[in-house]
Design a protein around this motif. Sequence first.
Motif, PDB file in Angstrom:
ATOM      1  N   LYS A  94      23.331  15.986  45.178  1.00  0.00           N
ATOM      2  CA  LYS A  94      22.993  17.389  44.950  1.00  0.00           C
ATOM      3  C   LYS A  94      23.593  17.900  43.641  1.00  0.00           C
ATOM      4  O   LYS A  94      22.950  18.651  42.898  1.00  0.00           O
ATOM      5  CB  LYS A  94      23.488  18.247  46.122  1.00  0.00           C
ATOM      6  N   ALA A  95      24.824  17.493  43.370  1.00  0.00           N
ATOM      7  CA  ALA A  95      25.497  17.995  42.168  1.00  0.00           C
ATOM      8  C   ALA A  95      25.105  17.239  40.907  1.00  0.00           C
ATOM      9  O   ALA A  95      25.233  17.762  39.799  1.00  0.00           O
ATOM     10  CB  ALA A  95      27.018  17.920  42.364  1.00  0.00           C
ATOM     11  N   TRP A  96      24.614  16.006  41.077  1.00  0.00           N
ATOM     12  CA  TRP A  96      24.282  15.147  39.931  1.00  0.00           C
ATOM     13  C   TRP A  96      22.986  14.405  40.241  1.00  0.00           C
ATOM     14  O   TRP A  96      23.000  13.233  40.602  1.00  0.00           O
ATOM     15  CB  TRP A  96      25.427  14.174  39.670  1.00  0.00           C
ATOM     16  N   PRO A  97      21.854  15.062  40.119  1.00  0.00           N
ATOM     17  CA  PRO A  97      20.565  14.449  40.485  1.00  0.00           C
ATOM     18  C   PRO A  97      20.273  13.146  39.745  1.00  0.00           C
ATOM     19  O   PRO A  97      19.565  12.282  40.278  1.00  0.00           O
ATOM     20  CB  PRO A  97      19.546  15.533  40.126  1.00  0.00           C
ATOM     21  N   GLU A  98      20.809  12.976  38.544  1.00  0.00           N
ATOM     22  CA  GLU A  98      20.543  11.770  37.753  1.00  0.00           C
ATOM     23  C   GLU A  98      21.604  10.694  37.966  1.00  0.00           C
ATOM     24  O   GLU A  98      21.703   9.742  37.180  1.00  0.00           O
ATOM     25  CB  GLU A  98      20.475  12.110  36.263  1.00  0.00           C
ATOM     26  N   VAL A  99      22.414  10.804  39.007  1.00  0.00           N
ATOM     27  CA  VAL A  99      23.482   9.848  39.244  1.00  0.00           C
ATOM     28  C   VAL A  99      22.929   8.424  39.328  1.00  0.00           C
ATOM     29  O   VAL A  99      21.913   8.171  39.980  1.00  0.00           O
ATOM     30  CB  VAL A  99      24.251  10.201  40.534  1.00  0.00           C
TER      31      VAL A  99
END
Length: 206
Positions: A94-99
């Motif tokens: 949620k906090a880093w969609p491109e993780v």
Amino acid sequence: MSLTLTLPDLPPALLTLVLQQPDPDHAVGVAALATRCAPALGLDPVTTYLAGWLHDLGKLAVPQDLLQACRPLTVAERLMVQAHPVEGESLVRKAWPEVPVEIVHAVRHHHERLDGRGYPEGLSSLPVLTMLIGAADVYDALTHDRCYRPAVGVAAAGEVLRDLALSREVVEVVLKCGSLGSSGSRSSCGGRAPLAGQCGGDPVAQ
């Protein structure tokens, strides 16, 4: 070995969560140890550092009194604690969609073991990065003081790690790199709670 890392620009929401996690010293300790191991295992140091730094983020969703409990946990409480890898994956996505997918896998599965007896899914095949974070997690927890037990030495930690159902290569690299790092003096009550037995119960299965 000393490595200088240039981390990517991370989303502010993710950085906020990292700063709020219950045991930031443990997160940094796991990240640093895993990163020292990365070259020997052919892993990218930046990806490895981030996986270690974020691996326990899901403990934000666990009641802090359970993480600090100096008593055996009930079955229900144990399940709440063991939900932290799945919660961590959700928070990171949620906090880093491109993780990167490798980081997500390590966050969700760092408590899995090759004998299929880990959690949350009982996997029996694991990528090297995930096993590295799992082994570094155990090593860092064992070799630093906790509120319910003192740190153990490198030899004792080695006995525990060699009994884990993880790649022997990964375990030996962690032990070698860990023996070159610091241990003992960092005290923390936020990262683990004993699952059985007395106040000094082994926390590593959590």
